[in-house]
Design a protein around this motif. Structure first.
Motif, PDB file in Angstrom:
ATOM      1  N   VAL A   8      44.950  -9.648   6.038  1.00  0.00           N
ATOM      2  CA  VAL A   8      44.477  -9.861   4.665  1.00  0.00           C
ATOM      3  C   VAL A   8      43.104 -10.522   4.666  1.00  0.00           C
ATOM      4  CG1 VAL A   8      44.896 -11.176   2.555  1.00  0.00           C
ATOM      5  CG2 VAL A   8      46.754  -9.913   3.617  1.00  0.00           C
ATOM      6  N   PHE A   9      42.912 -11.552   5.466  1.00  0.00           N
ATOM      7  CA  PHE A   9      41.617 -12.226   5.491  1.00  0.00           C
ATOM      8  C   PHE A   9      40.542 -11.379   6.157  1.00  0.00           C
ATOM      9  CE2 PHE A   9      44.241 -15.980   4.623  1.00  0.00           C
ATOM     10  CZ  PHE A   9      43.590 -16.386   3.481  1.00  0.00           C
ATOM     11  N   PHE A  10      40.939 -10.517   7.091  1.00  0.00           N
ATOM     12  CA  PHE A  10      39.986  -9.557   7.654  1.00  0.00           C
ATOM     13  C   PHE A  10      39.498  -8.612   6.559  1.00  0.00           C
ATOM     14  CE2 PHE A  10      39.230  -5.321   9.472  1.00  0.00           C
ATOM     15  CZ  PHE A  10      38.169  -5.618  10.302  1.00  0.00           C
ATOM     16  N   LEU A  11      40.406  -8.132   5.717  1.00  0.00           N
ATOM     17  CA  LEU A  11      40.020  -7.236   4.620  1.00  0.00           C
ATOM     18  C   LEU A  11      39.153  -7.949   3.580  1.00  0.00           C
ATOM     19  CD1 LEU A  11      43.358  -5.276   4.118  1.00  0.00           C
ATOM     20  CD2 LEU A  11      41.247  -4.450   5.177  1.00  0.00           C
ATOM     21  N   ILE A  12      39.510  -9.187   3.250  1.00  0.00           N
ATOM     22  CA  ILE A  12      38.714  -9.948   2.278  1.00  0.00           C
ATOM     23  C   ILE A  12      37.312 -10.217   2.828  1.00  0.00           C
ATOM     24  CG2 ILE A  12      38.486 -12.189   1.122  1.00  0.00           C
ATOM     25  CD1 ILE A  12      41.584 -12.182   0.913  1.00  0.00           C
ATOM     26  N   GLY A  13      37.239 -10.669   4.067  1.00  0.00           N
ATOM     27  CA  GLY A  13      35.944 -10.930   4.693  1.00  0.00           C
ATOM     28  C   GLY A  13      35.111  -9.662   4.802  1.00  0.00           C
ATOM     29  N   GLY A  14      35.742  -8.557   5.183  1.00  0.00           N
ATOM     30  CA  GLY A  14      35.034  -7.287   5.286  1.00  0.00           C
ATOM     31  C   GLY A  14      34.516  -6.812   3.938  1.00  0.00           C
ATOM     32  N   ALA A  15      35.331  -6.982   2.888  1.00  0.00           N
ATOM     33  CA  ALA A  15      34.911  -6.584   1.550  1.00  0.00           C
ATOM     34  C   ALA A  15      33.713  -7.413   1.085  1.00  0.00           C
ATOM     35  CB  ALA A  15      36.067  -6.723   0.563  1.00  0.00           C
ATOM     36  N   ALA A  47      18.104 -10.509  -4.706  1.00  0.00           N
ATOM     37  CA  ALA A  47      19.042  -9.611  -4.039  1.00  0.00           C
ATOM     38  C   ALA A  47      19.235 -10.005  -2.575  1.00  0.00           C
ATOM     39  CB  ALA A  47      18.560  -8.174  -4.145  1.00  0.00           C
ATOM     40  N   LYS A  48      18.146 -10.355  -1.914  1.00  0.00           N
ATOM     41  CA  LYS A  48      18.237 -10.744  -0.501  1.00  0.00           C
ATOM     42  C   LYS A  48      19.013 -12.048  -0.333  1.00  0.00           C
ATOM     43  CE  LYS A  48      15.517 -11.831   3.561  1.00  0.00           C
ATOM     44  NZ  LYS A  48      14.184 -12.022   4.124  1.00  0.00           N
ATOM     45  N   VAL A  49      18.672 -13.039  -1.137  1.00  0.00           N
ATOM     46  CA  VAL A  49      19.328 -14.344  -1.016  1.00  0.00           C
ATOM     47  C   VAL A  49      20.814 -14.233  -1.356  1.00  0.00           C
ATOM     48  CG1 VAL A  49      19.442 -16.651  -2.033  1.00  0.00           C
ATOM     49  CG2 VAL A  49      17.251 -15.691  -1.394  1.00  0.00           C
ATOM     50  N   ALA A  50      21.140 -13.562  -2.457  1.00  0.00           N
ATOM     51  CA  ALA A  50      22.541 -13.410  -2.858  1.00  0.00           C
ATOM     52  C   ALA A  50      23.307 -12.594  -1.829  1.00  0.00           C
ATOM     53  CB  ALA A  50      22.633 -12.768  -4.230  1.00  0.00           C
ATOM     54  N   GLY A  51      22.693 -11.538  -1.318  1.00  0.00           N
ATOM     55  CA  GLY A  51      23.352 -10.704  -0.314  1.00  0.00           C
ATOM     56  C   GLY A  51      23.645 -11.454   0.966  1.00  0.00           C
ATOM     57  N   LEU A  52      22.674 -12.193   1.458  1.00  0.00           N
ATOM     58  CA  LEU A  52      22.887 -12.958   2.691  1.00  0.00           C
ATOM     59  C   LEU A  52      23.948 -14.044   2.499  1.00  0.00           C
ATOM     60  CD1 LEU A  52      19.247 -13.280   4.037  1.00  0.00           C
ATOM     61  CD2 LEU A  52      21.109 -11.875   4.947  1.00  0.00           C
ATOM     62  N   TYR A  53      23.971 -14.642   1.307  1.00  0.00           N
ATOM     63  CA  TYR A  53      24.976 -15.673   1.037  1.00  0.00           C
ATOM     64  C   TYR A  53      26.383 -15.076   1.025  1.00  0.00           C
ATOM     65  CZ  TYR A  53      27.648 -19.272  -1.320  1.00  0.00           C
ATOM     66  OH  TYR A  53      28.596 -20.203  -1.626  1.00  0.00           O
ATOM     67  N   VAL A  54      26.553 -13.949   0.359  1.00  0.00           N
ATOM     68  CA  VAL A  54      27.876 -13.327   0.295  1.00  0.00           C
ATOM     69  C   VAL A  54      28.298 -12.827   1.679  1.00  0.00           C
ATOM     70  CG1 VAL A  54      29.195 -11.426  -0.723  1.00  0.00           C
ATOM     71  CG2 VAL A  54      27.657 -12.760  -2.140  1.00  0.00           C
ATOM     72  N   ILE A  55      27.360 -12.301   2.460  1.00  0.00           N
ATOM     73  CA  ILE A  55      27.673 -11.893   3.830  1.00  0.00           C
ATOM     74  C   ILE A  55      28.124 -13.094   4.658  1.00  0.00           C
ATOM     75  CG2 ILE A  55      26.634 -11.064   5.986  1.00  0.00           C
ATOM     76  CD1 ILE A  55      24.942  -9.145   4.255  1.00  0.00           C
ATOM     77  N   ALA A  56      27.434 -14.214   4.506  1.00  0.00           N
ATOM     78  CA  ALA A  56      27.798 -15.421   5.258  1.00  0.00           C
ATOM     79  C   ALA A  56      29.194 -15.917   4.877  1.00  0.00           C
ATOM     80  CB  ALA A  56      26.763 -16.518   5.019  1.00  0.00           C
ATOM     81  N   ILE A  57      29.528 -15.894   3.582  1.00  0.00           N
ATOM     82  CA  ILE A  57      30.856 -16.325   3.152  1.00  0.00           C
ATOM     83  C   ILE A  57      31.917 -15.374   3.708  1.00  0.00           C
ATOM     84  CG2 ILE A  57      32.361 -16.671   1.139  1.00  0.00           C
ATOM     85  CD1 ILE A  57      30.301 -18.899   1.562  1.00  0.00           C
ATOM     86  N   GLY A  58      31.651 -14.073   3.675  1.00  0.00           N
ATOM     87  CA  GLY A  58      32.589 -13.100   4.245  1.00  0.00           C
ATOM     88  C   GLY A  58      32.796 -13.322   5.732  1.00  0.00           C
ATOM     89  N   ALA A  59      31.715 -13.576   6.457  1.00  0.00           N
ATOM     90  CA  ALA A  59      31.827 -13.833   7.892  1.00  0.00           C
ATOM     91  C   ALA A  59      32.588 -15.131   8.156  1.00  0.00           C
ATOM     92  CB  ALA A  59      30.440 -13.892   8.520  1.00  0.00           C
ATOM     93  N   ILE A  61      34.953 -16.461   6.262  1.00  0.00           N
ATOM     94  CA  ILE A  61      36.378 -16.203   6.008  1.00  0.00           C
ATOM     95  C   ILE A  61      36.984 -15.436   7.168  1.00  0.00           C
ATOM     96  CG2 ILE A  61      37.977 -14.879   4.558  1.00  0.00           C
ATOM     97  CD1 ILE A  61      36.234 -15.713   2.166  1.00  0.00           C
ATOM     98  N   PHE A  62      36.272 -14.443   7.647  1.00  0.00           N
ATOM     99  CA  PHE A  62      36.749 -13.654   8.782  1.00  0.00           C
ATOM    100  C   PHE A  62      36.944 -14.525  10.023  1.00  0.00           C
ATOM    101  CE2 PHE A  62      35.757 -10.857  12.426  1.00  0.00           C
ATOM    102  CZ  PHE A  62      36.810  -9.969  12.300  1.00  0.00           C
ATOM    103  N   LEU A  63      35.954 -15.355  10.336  1.00  0.00           N
ATOM    104  CA  LEU A  63      36.036 -16.209  11.527  1.00  0.00           C
ATOM    105  C   LEU A  63      37.060 -17.330  11.365  1.00  0.00           C
ATOM    106  CD1 LEU A  63      32.255 -16.441  12.419  1.00  0.00           C
ATOM    107  CD2 LEU A  63      34.016 -15.093  13.568  1.00  0.00           C
ATOM    108  N   THR A  64      37.195 -17.849  10.167  1.00  0.00           N
ATOM    109  CA  THR A  64      38.159 -18.919   9.930  1.00  0.00           C
ATOM    110  C   THR A  64      39.585 -18.430  10.112  1.00  0.00           C
ATOM    111  OG1 THR A  64      36.638 -19.995   8.414  1.00  0.00           O
ATOM    112  CG2 THR A  64      38.921 -20.673   8.285  1.00  0.00           C
ATOM    113  N   SER A  65      39.842 -17.166   9.772  1.00  0.00           N
ATOM    114  CA  SER A  65      41.192 -16.647   9.968  1.00  0.00           C
ATOM    115  C   SER A  65      41.558 -16.623  11.451  1.00  0.00           C
ATOM    116  CB  SER A  65      41.329 -15.259   9.347  1.00  0.00           C
ATOM    117  OG  SER A  65      40.482 -14.335   9.985  1.00  0.00           O
ATOM    118  N   PHE A  66      40.593 -16.311  12.313  1.00  0.00           N
ATOM    119  CA  PHE A  66      40.848 -16.374  13.755  1.00  0.00           C
ATOM    120  C   PHE A  66      40.995 -17.809  14.225  1.00  0.00           C
ATOM    121  CE2 PHE A  66      38.765 -12.132  13.797  1.00  0.00           C
ATOM    122  CZ  PHE A  66      39.828 -11.434  14.364  1.00  0.00           C
TER     123      PHE A  66
END
Length: 98
Positions: A8-15, A47-59, A61-66
């Motif tokens: 589930v957290f892999f899917l959330i982070g990936g999304a 767009a760049k700042v918001a995109g990088l921030y959302v990518i960082a939060i997704g990453a 979440i993905f890493l925290t699940s591991f």
């Protein structure tokens, strides 16, 4: 061992990573709540700042699940603190584009 929580957290982070890439690369900032095109001074910068921030939060979440598999729930506390602090910083950064 792969658990349901990890999937589930892999899917959330990936999304979130895909959505952040959409912000950054495709300039799809209409997804940002209260987006008003006339009030944005630098659409590409936002767009760049918001995109990088959302990518960082997704990453994160993905890493925290591991990390939670190895360390336990303490990893989620660290994630909550990091997201809270980074959100305050992000608000300051975004204000220069509005």
């Amino acid at each position: 061992m792969v658990t349901k929580q990890l999937i589930v957290f892999f899917l959330i982070g990936g999304a979130l990573i895909l959505m952040g890439a959409g912000f950054w690369l495709k300039k799809n900032i209409f997804l940002i709540k209260h987006y008003n095109e006339s009030s944005i001074s630098d659409k590409e910068g936002l767009a760049k700042v918001a995109g990088l921030y959302v990518i960082a939060i997704g990453a994160l979440i993905f890493l925290t699940s591991f990390l939670a598999q190895a360390v336990g729930n303490f990893a989620w506390i660290i994630l909550a603190v990091l997201v809270s602090l980074s959100s305050m910083l992000m608000l300051k950064i975004i204000m220069k584009y509005v």
